[in-house]
Design a protein around this motif. Sequence first.
Motif, PDB file in Angstrom:
ATOM      1  N   ARG A  11       0.857  -1.182   0.000  1.00 35.96           N
ATOM      2  CA  ARG A  11       0.000   0.000   0.000  1.00 35.96           C
ATOM      3  C   ARG A  11       0.897   1.237   0.000  1.00 35.96           C
ATOM      4  NH1 ARG A  11      -4.314   0.714   4.624  1.00 35.96           N
ATOM      5  NH2 ARG A  11      -5.547  -0.755   3.418  1.00 35.96           N
ATOM      6  N   GLU A  13       2.576   4.667   0.512  1.00 33.18           N
ATOM      7  CA  GLU A  13       2.542   5.538   1.672  1.00 33.18           C
ATOM      8  C   GLU A  13       1.801   6.826   1.352  1.00 33.18           C
ATOM      9  OE1 GLU A  13       5.702   7.304   4.948  1.00 33.18           O
ATOM     10  OE2 GLU A  13       6.378   6.077   3.269  1.00 33.18           O
ATOM     11  N   GLN A  14       1.113   7.303   2.352  1.00 35.20           N
ATOM     12  CA  GLN A  14       0.407   8.577   2.236  1.00 35.20           C
ATOM     13  C   GLN A  14       1.409   9.718   2.064  1.00 35.20           C
ATOM     14  OE1 GLN A  14      -2.613   9.751   1.932  1.00 35.20           O
ATOM     15  NE2 GLN A  14      -3.321  10.706   3.798  1.00 35.20           N
ATOM     16  N   ARG A  15       1.258  10.497   1.029  1.00 35.96           N
ATOM     17  CA  ARG A  15       2.132  11.649   0.834  1.00 35.96           C
ATOM     18  C   ARG A  15       1.341  12.912   1.065  1.00 35.96           C
ATOM     19  NH1 ARG A  15       7.447   9.910   0.108  1.00 35.96           N
ATOM     20  NH2 ARG A  15       7.224   7.735  -0.545  1.00 35.96           N
ATOM     21  N   ASP A  16       2.004  14.050   0.889  1.00 33.08           N
ATOM     22  CA  ASP A  16       1.294  15.315   1.019  1.00 33.08           C
ATOM     23  C   ASP A  16       1.964  16.366   0.151  1.00 33.08           C
ATOM     24  OD1 ASP A  16       3.413  16.724   2.461  1.00 33.08           O
ATOM     25  OD2 ASP A  16       2.985  15.277   4.026  1.00 33.08           O
ATOM     26  N   TYR A  17       1.442  17.582   0.246  1.00 33.67           N
ATOM     27  CA  TYR A  17       1.904  18.646  -0.637  1.00 33.67           C
ATOM     28  C   TYR A  17       3.367  18.999  -0.415  1.00 33.67           C
ATOM     29  CZ  TYR A  17      -3.037  19.328  -1.515  1.00 33.67           C
ATOM     30  OH  TYR A  17      -4.336  19.135  -1.869  1.00 33.67           O
ATOM     31  N   THR A  19       5.898  16.925   0.396  1.00 32.50           N
ATOM     32  CA  THR A  19       6.878  15.906   0.031  1.00 32.50           C
ATOM     33  C   THR A  19       7.706  16.326  -1.184  1.00 32.50           C
ATOM     34  OG1 THR A  19       5.346  14.241   0.827  1.00 32.50           O
ATOM     35  CG2 THR A  19       7.174  13.481  -0.547  1.00 32.50           C
ATOM     36  N   THR A  37      -1.963  21.026   3.688  1.00 33.38           N
ATOM     37  CA  THR A  37      -1.976  19.611   4.055  1.00 33.38           C
ATOM     38  C   THR A  37      -2.865  19.368   5.273  1.00 33.38           C
ATOM     39  OG1 THR A  37       0.255  19.250   3.166  1.00 33.38           O
ATOM     40  CG2 THR A  37      -0.552  17.658   4.782  1.00 33.38           C
ATOM     41  N   LEU A  41      -6.333  17.160   5.179  1.00 26.98           N
ATOM     42  CA  LEU A  41      -6.467  15.946   5.982  1.00 26.98           C
ATOM     43  C   LEU A  41      -7.720  15.990   6.847  1.00 26.98           C
ATOM     44  CD1 LEU A  41      -2.803  15.319   7.197  1.00 26.98           C
ATOM     45  CD2 LEU A  41      -4.174  13.809   5.749  1.00 26.98           C
TER      46      LEU A  41
END
Lengths: 177, 177
Positions: A11, A13-17, A19, A37, A41
Amino acid sequence: MSLERDTPPNRPEQRDYETGLADSAHLDLRVWLRLLTCTTLIERQIKRGLRGDFETTLPRFDALAQLDRAGGTMTMRELSSHMMVTNGNITAIVDRLLEDGFVVRRADPKDRRVHKVQLTDAGREFLATMIPVHNAWVSEAMAQVDEQDLAHLYKLLGQLKNSALQRDEERDRESGR
Amino acid sequence: MSLERDTPPNRPEQRDYETGLADSAHLDLRVWLRLLTCTTLIERQIKRGLRGDFETTLPRFDALAQLDRAGGTMTMRELSSHMMVTNGNITAIVDRLLEDGFVVRRADPKDRRVHKVQLTDAGREFLATMIPVHNAWVSEAMAQVDEQDLAHLYKLLGQLKNSALQRDEERDRESGR
DNA sequence: TTTGAATAGTTCAAGCTTAAAATATTAACG
DNA sequence: CGTTAATATTTTAAGCTTGAACTATTCAAA
Protein backbone atom coordinates in the motif's frame (compact mmCIF):
# COMPACT_ATOMS: atom_id res chain seq x y z
CA MET A 1 14.92 2.12 14.97
CA SER A 2 12.01 0.47 16.64
CA LEU A 3 10.08 3.70 16.35
CA GLU A 4 10.07 3.52 12.55
CA ARG A 5 6.58 2.88 11.27
CA ASP A 6 6.28 0.16 8.65
CA THR A 7 4.43 0.95 5.49
CA PRO A 8 1.68 -1.66 5.06
CA PRO A 9 2.67 -4.16 2.37
CA ASN A 10 1.84 -3.04 -1.16
CA ARG A 11 0.00 0.00 0.00
CA PRO A 12 1.61 3.22 -1.14
CA GLU A 13 2.54 5.54 1.67
CA GLN A 14 0.41 8.58 2.24
CA ARG A 15 2.13 11.65 0.83
CA ASP A 16 1.29 15.32 1.02
CA TYR A 17 1.90 18.65 -0.64
CA GLU A 18 5.22 19.13 1.10
CA THR A 19 6.88 15.91 0.03
CA GLY A 20 9.90 16.51 -2.17
CA LEU A 21 9.95 20.23 -1.64
CA ALA A 22 13.39 21.67 -2.37
CA ASP A 23 15.51 22.54 0.65
CA SER A 24 15.83 26.05 -0.72
CA ALA A 25 12.08 26.65 -0.52
CA HIS A 26 11.18 29.72 1.47
CA LEU A 27 9.40 29.59 4.78
CA ASP A 28 6.30 31.26 3.34
CA LEU A 29 5.83 28.46 0.87
CA ARG A 30 6.55 25.78 3.45
CA VAL A 31 3.94 27.21 5.79
CA TRP A 32 1.41 27.41 2.98
CA LEU A 33 1.88 23.81 1.88
CA ARG A 34 1.75 22.55 5.44
CA LEU A 35 -1.36 24.58 6.11
CA LEU A 36 -2.97 23.11 3.02
CA THR A 37 -1.98 19.61 4.05
CA CYS A 38 -3.50 20.02 7.52
CA THR A 39 -6.74 21.44 6.18
CA THR A 40 -7.03 18.77 3.51
CA LEU A 41 -6.47 15.95 5.98
CA ILE A 42 -9.02 17.18 8.49
CA GLU A 43 -11.57 18.24 5.88
CA ARG A 44 -11.37 14.85 4.23
CA GLN A 45 -12.16 13.10 7.51
CA ILE A 46 -15.12 15.34 8.15
CA LYS A 47 -16.52 14.94 4.65
CA ARG A 48 -16.26 11.18 4.83
CA GLY A 49 -17.87 11.18 8.23
CA LEU A 50 -20.77 13.38 7.19
CA ARG A 51 -21.39 11.22 4.16
CA GLY A 52 -21.02 7.93 5.97
CA ASP A 53 -22.84 8.71 9.20
CA PHE A 54 -25.40 11.32 8.12
CA GLU A 55 -25.71 11.08 4.35
CA THR A 56 -24.98 14.76 3.99
CA THR A 57 -22.17 17.05 2.86
CA LEU A 58 -19.92 19.63 4.46
CA PRO A 59 -21.54 22.62 2.70
CA ARG A 60 -24.98 21.53 3.91
CA PHE A 61 -23.73 20.97 7.43
CA ASP A 62 -21.98 24.32 7.32
CA ALA A 63 -25.11 26.12 6.12
CA LEU A 64 -27.15 24.66 8.98
CA ALA A 65 -24.43 25.55 11.49
CA GLN A 66 -24.17 29.13 10.24
CA LEU A 67 -27.94 29.55 10.37
CA ASP A 68 -28.01 28.24 13.90
CA ARG A 69 -25.21 30.52 15.05
CA ALA A 70 -27.02 33.49 13.54
CA GLY A 71 -30.15 32.69 15.52
CA GLY A 72 -31.95 30.69 12.85
CA THR A 73 -32.51 33.17 10.04
CA MET A 74 -30.23 34.67 7.40
CA THR A 75 -30.47 36.17 3.95
CA MET A 76 -28.90 34.32 1.05
CA ARG A 77 -26.15 36.91 0.92
CA GLU A 78 -25.37 36.66 4.60
CA LEU A 79 -25.18 32.92 4.26
CA SER A 80 -22.80 33.07 1.31
CA SER A 81 -20.65 35.60 3.10
CA HIS A 82 -20.34 33.51 6.25
CA MET A 83 -19.73 30.37 4.27
CA MET A 84 -17.06 32.09 2.20
CA VAL A 85 -18.51 30.96 -1.10
CA THR A 86 -19.94 32.87 -4.02
CA ASN A 87 -23.54 33.84 -4.18
CA GLY A 88 -24.58 31.50 -6.95
CA ASN A 89 -23.42 28.60 -4.89
CA ILE A 90 -25.87 29.08 -2.09
CA THR A 91 -28.94 28.61 -4.26
CA ALA A 92 -28.29 24.94 -4.90
CA ILE A 93 -27.28 24.19 -1.33
CA VAL A 94 -30.40 25.84 0.09
CA ASP A 95 -32.53 24.11 -2.55
CA ARG A 96 -31.30 20.82 -1.23
CA LEU A 97 -31.90 21.73 2.39
CA LEU A 98 -35.42 22.78 1.40
CA GLU A 99 -36.05 19.36 -0.12
CA ASP A 100 -34.86 17.76 3.09
CA GLY A 101 -37.18 20.01 5.09
CA PHE A 102 -34.34 21.47 7.14
CA VAL A 103 -34.97 25.09 6.11
CA VAL A 104 -37.72 27.25 4.67
CA ARG A 105 -37.27 30.24 2.37
CA ARG A 106 -39.46 33.30 1.97
CA ALA A 107 -39.14 36.68 0.35
CA ASP A 108 -38.72 39.65 2.65
CA PRO A 109 -41.89 41.78 2.36
CA LYS A 110 -39.88 44.93 3.03
CA ASP A 111 -37.41 44.31 0.22
CA ARG A 112 -38.58 41.76 -2.24
CA ARG A 113 -35.08 41.23 -3.61
CA VAL A 114 -34.06 39.66 -0.34
CA HIS A 115 -34.82 36.05 0.45
CA LYS A 116 -34.64 34.88 4.03
CA VAL A 117 -33.68 31.36 4.88
CA GLN A 118 -34.88 29.97 8.17
CA LEU A 119 -33.97 26.84 10.06
CA THR A 120 -36.88 24.48 10.77
CA ASP A 121 -37.24 22.36 13.89
CA ALA A 122 -36.20 19.35 11.84
CA GLY A 123 -33.13 21.25 10.68
CA ARG A 124 -32.23 22.24 14.21
CA GLU A 125 -32.64 18.67 15.41
CA PHE A 126 -30.59 17.25 12.58
CA LEU A 127 -27.84 19.74 13.32
CA ALA A 128 -27.99 18.92 17.02
CA THR A 129 -27.32 15.25 16.32
CA MET A 130 -24.42 16.06 14.02
CA ILE A 131 -22.64 18.71 16.08
CA PRO A 132 -21.19 16.52 18.84
CA VAL A 133 -20.03 13.88 16.36
CA HIS A 134 -18.52 16.53 14.13
CA ASN A 135 -16.72 18.14 17.04
CA ALA A 136 -15.38 14.79 18.13
CA TRP A 137 -13.84 14.26 14.67
CA VAL A 138 -12.13 17.61 14.97
CA SER A 139 -10.87 16.80 18.45
CA GLU A 140 -9.55 13.44 17.33
CA ALA A 141 -7.63 15.04 14.50
CA MET A 142 -5.97 17.34 17.04
CA ALA A 143 -5.63 14.82 19.83
CA GLN A 144 -1.82 14.66 19.65
CA VAL A 145 -1.36 18.40 20.04
CA ASP A 146 -1.42 19.60 23.63
CA GLU A 147 -3.66 22.39 24.86
CA GLN A 148 -0.95 25.01 25.14
CA ASP A 149 0.32 24.44 21.63
CA LEU A 150 -3.23 24.60 20.32
CA ALA A 151 -3.73 27.93 22.04
CA HIS A 152 -0.55 29.23 20.48
CA LEU A 153 -1.53 27.88 17.09
CA TYR A 154 -4.86 29.63 17.43
CA LYS A 155 -3.14 32.93 18.08
CA LEU A 156 -0.73 32.59 15.20
CA LEU A 157 -3.50 31.61 12.82
CA GLY A 158 -5.27 34.77 13.91
CA GLN A 159 -2.32 36.80 12.72
CA LEU A 160 -2.19 34.92 9.47
CA LYS A 161 -5.90 35.37 8.94
CA ASN A 162 -5.64 39.12 9.40
CA SER A 163 -2.70 39.27 7.06
CA ALA A 164 -4.49 37.32 4.35
CA LEU A 165 -7.71 39.27 4.88
CA GLN A 166 -5.91 42.55 4.44
CA ARG A 167 -4.47 41.31 1.16
CA ASP A 168 -7.95 40.27 0.10
CA GLU A 169 -9.38 43.67 0.80
CA GLU A 170 -6.60 45.42 -1.08
CA ARG A 171 -7.46 43.39 -4.13
CA ASP A 172 -11.12 44.33 -3.72
CA ARG A 173 -10.24 47.99 -3.47
CA GLU A 174 -8.14 47.82 -6.63
CA SER A 175 -10.70 46.08 -8.80
CA GLY A 176 -14.15 46.30 -7.29
CA ARG A 177 -14.32 49.86 -5.96
CA MET B 1 -11.69 54.83 17.43
CA SER B 2 -9.78 56.13 14.49
CA LEU B 3 -8.45 52.63 13.98
CA GLU B 4 -11.90 51.27 13.12
CA ARG B 5 -12.11 50.33 9.49
CA ASP B 6 -15.16 51.53 7.63
CA THR B 7 -17.11 49.03 5.64
CA PRO B 8 -17.42 50.31 2.08
CA PRO B 9 -20.91 51.63 1.47
CA ASN B 10 -23.42 48.95 0.54
CA ARG B 11 -20.83 46.27 0.33
CA PRO B 12 -21.36 43.54 2.91
CA GLU B 13 -18.40 42.97 5.14
CA GLN B 14 -16.30 39.93 4.54
CA ARG B 15 -17.12 37.24 7.07
CA ASP B 16 -15.62 33.89 7.80
CA TYR B 17 -16.28 30.52 9.35
CA GLU B 18 -15.60 31.80 12.85
CA THR B 19 -18.06 34.66 12.88
CA GLY B 20 -20.78 34.18 15.44
CA LEU B 21 -19.21 31.17 17.07
CA ALA B 22 -20.49 30.69 20.60
CA ASP B 23 -18.16 31.74 23.39
CA SER B 24 -18.42 28.26 24.81
CA ALA B 25 -16.92 26.68 21.71
CA HIS B 26 -13.91 24.52 22.45
CA LEU B 27 -10.42 25.41 21.40
CA ASP B 28 -10.27 22.45 18.97
CA LEU B 29 -13.20 23.78 17.03
CA ARG B 30 -11.88 27.33 17.08
CA VAL B 31 -8.55 26.22 15.70
CA TRP B 32 -10.23 24.19 12.99
CA LEU B 33 -12.46 27.01 11.80
CA ARG B 34 -9.59 29.46 11.82
CA LEU B 35 -7.42 27.02 9.94
CA LEU B 36 -10.15 26.59 7.36
CA THR B 37 -10.57 30.35 7.05
CA CYS B 38 -6.86 30.90 6.45
CA THR B 39 -6.64 28.16 3.86
CA THR B 40 -9.75 29.34 2.05
CA LEU B 41 -8.54 32.94 1.91
CA ILE B 42 -5.12 32.08 0.53
CA GLU B 43 -6.36 29.37 -1.81
CA ARG B 44 -8.93 31.71 -3.27
CA GLN B 45 -6.28 34.30 -4.08
CA ILE B 46 -4.10 31.71 -5.76
CA LYS B 47 -6.94 30.25 -7.80
CA ARG B 48 -8.00 33.67 -9.01
CA GLY B 49 -4.43 34.55 -9.86
CA LEU B 50 -3.80 31.35 -11.80
CA ARG B 51 -6.99 31.84 -13.75
CA GLY B 52 -6.48 35.52 -14.38
CA ASP B 53 -2.77 35.56 -15.15
CA PHE B 54 -2.16 32.11 -16.62
CA GLU B 55 -5.54 30.73 -17.65
CA THR B 56 -4.95 27.61 -15.62
CA THR B 57 -6.16 26.01 -12.39
CA LEU B 58 -4.64 25.06 -9.06
CA PRO B 59 -4.82 21.30 -9.65
CA ARG B 60 -3.00 21.70 -12.97
CA PHE B 61 -0.39 23.95 -11.43
CA ASP B 62 -0.01 21.52 -8.57
CA ALA B 63 0.42 18.55 -10.90
CA LEU B 64 3.18 20.33 -12.80
CA ALA B 65 4.86 21.38 -9.56
CA GLN B 66 4.74 17.85 -8.12
CA LEU B 67 6.16 16.41 -11.33
CA ASP B 68 8.96 18.93 -11.29
CA ARG B 69 9.81 18.23 -7.65
CA ALA B 70 9.92 14.52 -8.39
CA GLY B 71 12.43 15.05 -11.18
CA GLY B 72 9.98 15.21 -14.07
CA THR B 73 8.38 11.75 -14.09
CA MET B 74 5.75 10.08 -11.92
CA THR B 75 3.17 7.34 -12.16
CA MET B 76 -0.49 8.29 -12.01
CA ARG B 77 -0.69 6.82 -8.54
CA GLU B 78 2.31 8.72 -7.25
CA LEU B 79 0.82 11.89 -8.61
CA SER B 80 -2.54 11.32 -6.95
CA SER B 81 -0.85 10.47 -3.68
CA HIS B 82 1.28 13.62 -3.65
CA MET B 83 -1.65 15.77 -4.70
CA MET B 84 -3.82 14.25 -1.99
CA VAL B 85 -6.69 13.47 -4.35
CA THR B 86 -8.29 10.21 -5.42
CA ASN B 87 -7.06 8.22 -8.33
CA GLY B 88 -9.93 8.90 -10.66
CA ASN B 89 -9.30 12.57 -10.39
CA ILE B 90 -5.85 12.50 -11.89
CA THR B 91 -6.98 11.14 -15.23
CA ALA B 92 -8.87 14.28 -16.21
CA ILE B 93 -6.18 16.63 -14.95
CA VAL B 94 -3.45 14.81 -16.84
CA ASP B 95 -5.70 14.65 -19.92
CA ARG B 96 -5.90 18.39 -19.87
CA LEU B 97 -2.15 18.85 -19.40
CA LEU B 98 -1.64 16.48 -22.34
CA GLU B 99 -3.85 18.67 -24.53
CA ASP B 100 -1.80 21.67 -23.52
CA GLY B 101 1.39 19.81 -24.36
CA PHE B 102 2.80 20.21 -20.85
CA VAL B 103 3.17 16.47 -20.18
CA VAL B 104 3.37 13.19 -22.07
CA ARG B 105 2.07 9.83 -20.86
CA ARG B 106 3.35 6.35 -21.70
CA ALA B 107 2.82 2.86 -20.39
CA ASP B 108 5.66 1.33 -18.42
CA PRO B 109 7.03 -1.60 -20.48
CA LYS B 110 7.98 -3.46 -17.29
CA ASP B 111 4.49 -3.29 -15.82
CA ARG B 112 1.83 -2.41 -18.33
CA ARG B 113 -0.65 -1.43 -15.64
CA VAL B 114 1.52 1.54 -14.77
CA HIS B 115 1.36 4.77 -16.76
CA LYS B 116 4.19 7.24 -16.41
CA VAL B 117 3.56 10.93 -16.78
CA GLN B 118 6.49 13.08 -17.83
CA LEU B 119 6.94 16.82 -17.90
CA THR B 120 7.76 18.26 -21.34
CA ASP B 121 10.05 21.23 -21.94
CA ALA B 122 6.96 23.34 -22.55
CA GLY B 123 5.53 22.18 -19.23
CA ARG B 124 8.74 22.97 -17.42
CA GLU B 125 8.88 26.42 -18.98
CA PHE B 126 5.26 27.16 -18.18
CA LEU B 127 5.82 26.11 -14.59
CA ALA B 128 8.96 28.23 -14.39
CA THR B 129 7.02 31.35 -15.35
CA MET B 130 4.29 30.61 -12.81
CA ILE B 131 6.41 29.65 -9.80
CA PRO B 132 7.78 33.10 -8.88
CA VAL B 133 4.40 34.74 -9.31
CA HIS B 134 2.70 32.01 -7.29
CA ASN B 135 5.26 32.30 -4.53
CA ALA B 136 4.81 36.06 -4.44
CA TRP B 137 1.06 35.61 -3.87
CA VAL B 138 1.81 33.32 -0.95
CA SER B 139 4.31 35.78 0.48
CA GLU B 140 1.88 38.66 0.16
CA ALA B 141 -0.78 36.72 2.03
CA MET B 142 1.71 36.22 4.87
CA ALA B 143 3.35 39.62 4.68
CA GLN B 144 1.96 40.82 8.02
CA VAL B 145 3.29 37.86 9.98
CA ASP B 146 6.91 38.22 11.02
CA GLU B 147 9.55 35.60 10.32
CA GLN B 148 9.76 34.26 13.83
CA ASP B 149 6.02 33.76 14.15
CA LEU B 150 5.97 32.04 10.78
CA ALA B 151 8.69 29.68 11.93
CA HIS B 152 6.70 28.89 15.04
CA LEU B 153 3.54 28.44 13.02
CA TYR B 154 5.40 26.05 10.75
CA LYS B 155 6.46 23.94 13.72
CA LEU B 156 2.99 23.85 15.26
CA LEU B 157 1.41 22.92 11.94
CA GLY B 158 3.90 20.08 11.78
CA GLN B 159 2.53 18.72 15.03
CA LEU B 160 -1.02 19.12 13.83
CA LYS B 161 -0.21 17.40 10.57
CA ASN B 162 1.26 14.41 12.37
CA SER B 163 -1.72 14.26 14.67
CA ALA B 164 -4.20 14.34 11.79
CA LEU B 165 -2.15 11.88 9.76
CA GLN B 166 -2.09 9.39 12.59
CA ARG B 167 -5.87 9.63 12.81
CA ASP B 168 -6.08 9.05 9.08
CA GLU B 169 -3.97 5.93 9.26
CA GLU B 170 -5.99 4.51 12.14
CA ARG B 171 -9.09 4.86 10.02
CA ASP B 172 -7.33 3.09 7.16
CA ARG B 173 -6.26 0.27 9.43
CA GLU B 174 -9.82 -0.21 10.70
CA SER B 175 -11.52 -0.35 7.31
CA GLY B 176 -9.02 -0.97 4.52
CA ARG B 177 -6.75 -3.64 6.05
C1' DT C 1 -0.36 -23.64 -14.78
C1' DT C 2 -4.74 -22.17 -13.40
C1' DT C 3 -7.34 -19.49 -10.56
C1' DG C 4 -8.23 -15.92 -7.22
C1' DA C 5 -6.49 -11.74 -5.06
C1' DA C 6 -4.22 -7.45 -5.53
C1' DT C 7 -2.92 -3.36 -8.10
C1' DA C 8 -3.10 0.62 -11.71
C1' DG C 9 -5.91 3.16 -14.07
C1' DT C 10 -10.39 4.78 -16.29
C1' DT C 11 -15.21 5.89 -16.42
C1' DC C 12 -19.37 7.56 -14.47
C1' DA C 13 -22.94 9.94 -11.69
C1' DA C 14 -23.67 13.18 -8.19
C1' DG C 15 -22.33 17.18 -5.96
C1' DC C 16 -19.60 21.49 -5.11
C1' DT C 17 -17.46 25.81 -6.96
C1' DT C 18 -16.63 29.81 -9.73
C1' DA C 19 -17.30 33.69 -12.90
C1' DA C 20 -20.29 35.73 -15.90
C1' DA C 21 -24.70 36.78 -17.73
C1' DA C 22 -29.47 37.51 -16.80
C1' DT C 23 -33.62 38.96 -13.92
C1' DA C 24 -35.97 41.50 -10.53
C1' DT C 25 -36.23 45.02 -7.40
C1' DT C 26 -34.90 49.15 -5.00
C1' DA C 27 -32.28 53.51 -4.41
C1' DA C 28 -30.57 57.88 -6.03
C1' DC C 29 -30.78 61.92 -8.27
C1' DG C 30 -31.62 65.41 -11.58
C1' DC D 1 -41.36 61.54 -12.12
C1' DG D 2 -38.07 58.91 -14.84
C1' DT D 3 -33.70 57.31 -15.75
C1' DT D 4 -29.57 55.28 -14.10
C1' DA D 5 -27.01 52.79 -10.76
C1' DA D 6 -26.80 49.49 -7.24
C1' DT D 7 -28.24 45.29 -4.99
C1' DA D 8 -30.08 40.35 -4.30
C1' DT D 9 -30.60 36.37 -6.36
C1' DT D 10 -30.71 32.76 -10.04
C1' DT D 11 -28.97 30.45 -14.02
C1' DT D 12 -25.43 28.44 -16.78
C1' DA D 13 -21.08 26.46 -18.51
C1' DA D 14 -16.76 24.73 -17.27
C1' DG D 15 -14.03 22.47 -14.06
C1' DC D 16 -12.80 19.85 -9.75
C1' DT D 17 -13.78 15.95 -6.49
C1' DT D 18 -15.40 11.69 -4.68
C1' DG D 19 -16.75 6.84 -4.37
C1' DA D 20 -18.10 3.01 -6.85
C1' DA D 21 -18.04 0.07 -10.69
C1' DC D 22 -15.25 -1.59 -14.33
C1' DT D 23 -11.04 -3.13 -17.25
C1' DA D 24 -6.48 -4.66 -17.64
C1' DT D 25 -2.54 -6.58 -15.79
C1' DT D 26 0.37 -8.84 -12.47
C1' DC D 27 1.14 -11.68 -8.37
C1' DA D 28 0.65 -15.73 -5.47
C1' DA D 29 -0.39 -20.07 -4.16
C1' DA D 30 -2.18 -24.60 -4.57
